[in-house]
Every structure is written in structure tokens, then in C-alpha cells.
Design a protein around this motif. Structure first.
Motif, PDB file in Angstrom:
ATOM      1  N   ASP A  57       0.841  -1.202   0.000  1.00  0.00           N
ATOM      2  CA  ASP A  57       0.000   0.000   0.000  1.00  0.00           C
ATOM      3  C   ASP A  57       0.877   1.254   0.000  1.00  0.00           C
ATOM      4  N   LEU A  58       1.900   1.254   0.836  1.00  0.00           N
ATOM      5  CA  LEU A  58       2.794   2.413   0.937  1.00  0.00           C
ATOM      6  C   LEU A  58       3.535   2.661  -0.374  1.00  0.00           C
ATOM      7  N   GLU A  59       3.845   1.606  -1.093  1.00  0.00           N
ATOM      8  CA  GLU A  59       4.545   1.747  -2.375  1.00  0.00           C
ATOM      9  C   GLU A  59       3.646   2.330  -3.461  1.00  0.00           C
ATOM     10  N   VAL A  60       2.341   2.119  -3.373  1.00  0.00           N
ATOM     11  CA  VAL A  60       1.385   2.520  -4.413  1.00  0.00           C
ATOM     12  C   VAL A  60       0.659   3.822  -4.083  1.00  0.00           C
ATOM     13  N   GLN A  61       0.537   4.164  -2.823  1.00  0.00           N
ATOM     14  CA  GLN A  61      -0.363   5.223  -2.347  1.00  0.00           C
ATOM     15  C   GLN A  61      -0.187   6.586  -3.017  1.00  0.00           C
ATOM     16  N   ASP A  62       1.023   7.004  -3.300  1.00  0.00           N
ATOM     17  CA  ASP A  62       1.244   8.340  -3.873  1.00  0.00           C
ATOM     18  C   ASP A  62       0.549   8.518  -5.221  1.00  0.00           C
ATOM     19  N   LYS A  63       0.457   7.457  -5.969  1.00  0.00           N
ATOM     20  CA  LYS A  63      -0.192   7.492  -7.277  1.00  0.00           C
ATOM     21  C   LYS A  63      -1.648   7.957  -7.178  1.00  0.00           C
TER      22      LYS A  63
ATOM     23  N   SER B 149      -6.171   5.828   6.879  1.00  0.00           N
ATOM     24  CA  SER B 149      -5.509   6.579   5.808  1.00  0.00           C
ATOM     25  C   SER B 149      -6.100   7.969   5.693  1.00  0.00           C
ATOM     26  N   GLU B 150      -5.335   8.834   5.060  1.00  0.00           N
ATOM     27  CA  GLU B 150      -5.833  10.121   4.593  1.00  0.00           C
ATOM     28  C   GLU B 150      -5.963   9.968   3.091  1.00  0.00           C
ATOM     29  N   ALA B 151      -7.152  10.264   2.576  1.00  0.00           N
ATOM     30  CA  ALA B 151      -7.402  10.059   1.149  1.00  0.00           C
ATOM     31  C   ALA B 151      -8.370  11.119   0.646  1.00  0.00           C
ATOM     32  N   PRO B 152      -8.278  11.464  -0.637  1.00  0.00           N
ATOM     33  CA  PRO B 152      -9.214  12.448  -1.185  1.00  0.00           C
ATOM     34  C   PRO B 152     -10.655  11.937  -1.199  1.00  0.00           C
ATOM     35  N   ASN B 153     -10.819  10.603  -1.257  1.00  0.00           N
ATOM     36  CA  ASN B 153     -12.153   9.994  -1.248  1.00  0.00           C
ATOM     37  C   ASN B 153     -11.999   8.481  -1.039  1.00  0.00           C
ATOM     38  N   ALA B 154     -13.130   7.832  -0.792  1.00  0.00           N
ATOM     39  CA  ALA B 154     -13.117   6.393  -0.539  1.00  0.00           C
ATOM     40  C   ALA B 154     -12.624   5.610  -1.749  1.00  0.00           C
TER      41      ALA B 154
ATOM     42  N   GLY C   7      -2.833   9.789  -4.362  1.00  0.00           N
ATOM     43  CA  GLY C   7      -2.960  10.882  -3.408  1.00  0.00           C
ATOM     44  C   GLY C   7      -3.418  10.434  -2.035  1.00  0.00           C
ATOM     45  N   VAL C   8      -3.028   9.221  -1.651  1.00  0.00           N
ATOM     46  CA  VAL C   8      -3.457   8.627  -0.387  1.00  0.00           C
ATOM     47  C   VAL C   8      -2.247   8.476   0.526  1.00  0.00           C
ATOM     48  N   ASN C   9      -2.481   8.567   1.830  1.00  0.00           N
ATOM     49  CA  ASN C   9      -1.442   8.332   2.819  1.00  0.00           C
ATOM     50  C   ASN C   9      -1.943   7.285   3.807  1.00  0.00           C
ATOM     51  N   TYR C  10      -1.498   6.037   3.659  1.00  0.00           N
ATOM     52  CA  TYR C  10      -1.853   4.984   4.608  1.00  0.00           C
ATOM     53  C   TYR C  10      -0.968   5.158   5.830  1.00  0.00           C
ATOM     54  N   MET C  11      -1.608   5.496   6.957  1.00  0.00           N
ATOM     55  CA  MET C  11      -0.883   5.888   8.160  1.00  0.00           C
ATOM     56  C   MET C  11      -0.602   4.733   9.115  1.00  0.00           C
ATOM     57  N   HIS C  12      -1.554   3.827   9.252  1.00  0.00           N
ATOM     58  CA  HIS C  12      -1.398   2.736  10.218  1.00  0.00           C
ATOM     59  C   HIS C  12      -2.418   1.644   9.906  1.00  0.00           C
ATOM     60  N   TYR C  13      -2.106   0.440  10.338  1.00  0.00           N
ATOM     61  CA  TYR C  13      -3.091  -0.634  10.226  1.00  0.00           C
ATOM     62  C   TYR C  13      -3.062  -1.456  11.507  1.00  0.00           C
ATOM     63  N   TRP C  14      -4.162  -2.146  11.764  1.00  0.00           N
ATOM     64  CA  TRP C  14      -4.282  -3.051  12.896  1.00  0.00           C
ATOM     65  C   TRP C  14      -4.817  -4.364  12.358  1.00  0.00           C
ATOM     66  N   PHE C  15      -4.282  -5.466  12.851  1.00  0.00           N
ATOM     67  CA  PHE C  15      -4.681  -6.791  12.394  1.00  0.00           C
ATOM     68  C   PHE C  15      -5.086  -7.637  13.588  1.00  0.00           C
ATOM     69  N   SER C  16      -6.270  -8.214  13.543  1.00  0.00           N
ATOM     70  CA  SER C  16      -6.737  -9.154  14.554  1.00  0.00           C
ATOM     71  C   SER C  16      -6.588 -10.560  14.002  1.00  0.00           C
ATOM     72  N   GLU C  17      -5.587 -11.241  14.473  1.00  0.00           N
ATOM     73  CA  GLU C  17      -5.359 -12.608  14.007  1.00  0.00           C
ATOM     74  C   GLU C  17      -6.497 -13.529  14.450  1.00  0.00           C
ATOM     75  N   LYS C  18      -7.139 -13.198  15.560  1.00  0.00           N
ATOM     76  CA  LYS C  18      -8.233 -14.020  16.092  1.00  0.00           C
ATOM     77  C   LYS C  18      -9.365 -14.188  15.089  1.00  0.00           C
ATOM     78  N   ASP C  19      -9.756 -13.084  14.430  1.00  0.00           N
ATOM     79  CA  ASP C  19     -10.879 -13.184  13.486  1.00  0.00           C
ATOM     80  C   ASP C  19     -10.535 -12.756  12.062  1.00  0.00           C
ATOM     81  N   GLY C  20      -9.256 -12.462  11.793  1.00  0.00           N
ATOM     82  CA  GLY C  20      -8.828 -12.129  10.436  1.00  0.00           C
ATOM     83  C   GLY C  20      -9.283 -10.771   9.936  1.00  0.00           C
ATOM     84  N   THR C  21      -9.557  -9.849  10.875  1.00  0.00           N
ATOM     85  CA  THR C  21      -9.998  -8.511  10.497  1.00  0.00           C
ATOM     86  C   THR C  21      -8.814  -7.548  10.462  1.00  0.00           C
ATOM     87  N   VAL C  22      -8.799  -6.690   9.450  1.00  0.00           N
ATOM     88  CA  VAL C  22      -7.774  -5.665   9.329  1.00  0.00           C
ATOM     89  C   VAL C  22      -8.464  -4.311   9.261  1.00  0.00           C
TER      90      VAL C  22
END
Length: 78
Positions: free
Chosen positions: A22-28, A49-54, A30-45
Motif C-alpha cells: 500500500d505504501l509503495e502505491v499510495q502516492d499514485k 488513511s488520509e485520502a481524497p475519497n473512498a 494521493g493517499v497516505n496509509y498511516m497505520h493498520y491493525w490486524f486481529s489474528e483471532k478473526d482475520g480482520t484488518v
């Protein structure tokens, strides 16, 4: 903040690798992926990010690794 639910086979290492891509692609898009959290228990991530839109935030994930979010929520901090 986007949410990915029950990604088959995801573990801490592959989640970290996906975030790195994500960090390698984001500039293309205009997005800044700031942090992620991963729950191994249920596979949720959760990805913050800061982004111009969804659509731009989702486009980064699509190009970087193909794991599109199930939900995208606009959040703000004080």
C-alpha cells in the motif's frame, strides 16, 4: 478507516507485506496509509488513511494486493 473482514490465509506477516505494498502505491492516488491493525483471532484488518475519497483509498488496495475493503468509514480526530 477501512475494514477488511475474514481474509483467508492472512497472518501478521502477510498483513505487514500488504501494508508495505500500500505504501509503495499510495502516492499514485494521493493517499497516505498511516497505520493498520490486524486481529489474528478473526482475520480482520483496519487501515487508517488520509485520502481524497473512498474510491482512491480502495484503488490503492486493489492495485497493491487486490484485497478490497468490506467497509470504508470517514473518521475525524480532534
Amino acid at each position: 478507516m477501512d475494514v477488511h473482514r475474514k481474509i483467508e490465509g492472512l497472518n501478521p506477516e502477510t498483513a505487514a507485506q500488504a501494508h508495505k505494498r500500500d505504501l509503495e502505491v499510495q502516492d499514485k492516488y494521493g493517499v497516505n496509509y498511516m497505520h493498520y491493525w490486524f486481529s489474528e483471532k478473526d482475520g480482520t484488518v483496519f487501515c487508517l488513511s488520509e485520502a481524497p475519497n473512498a474510491e482512491a483509498a480502495a484503488a490503492v488496495h486493489k492495485e497493491a494486493h487486490g484485497m478490497l475493503p468490506d467497509e470504508i468509514h470517514e473518521v475525524k480526530s480532534d
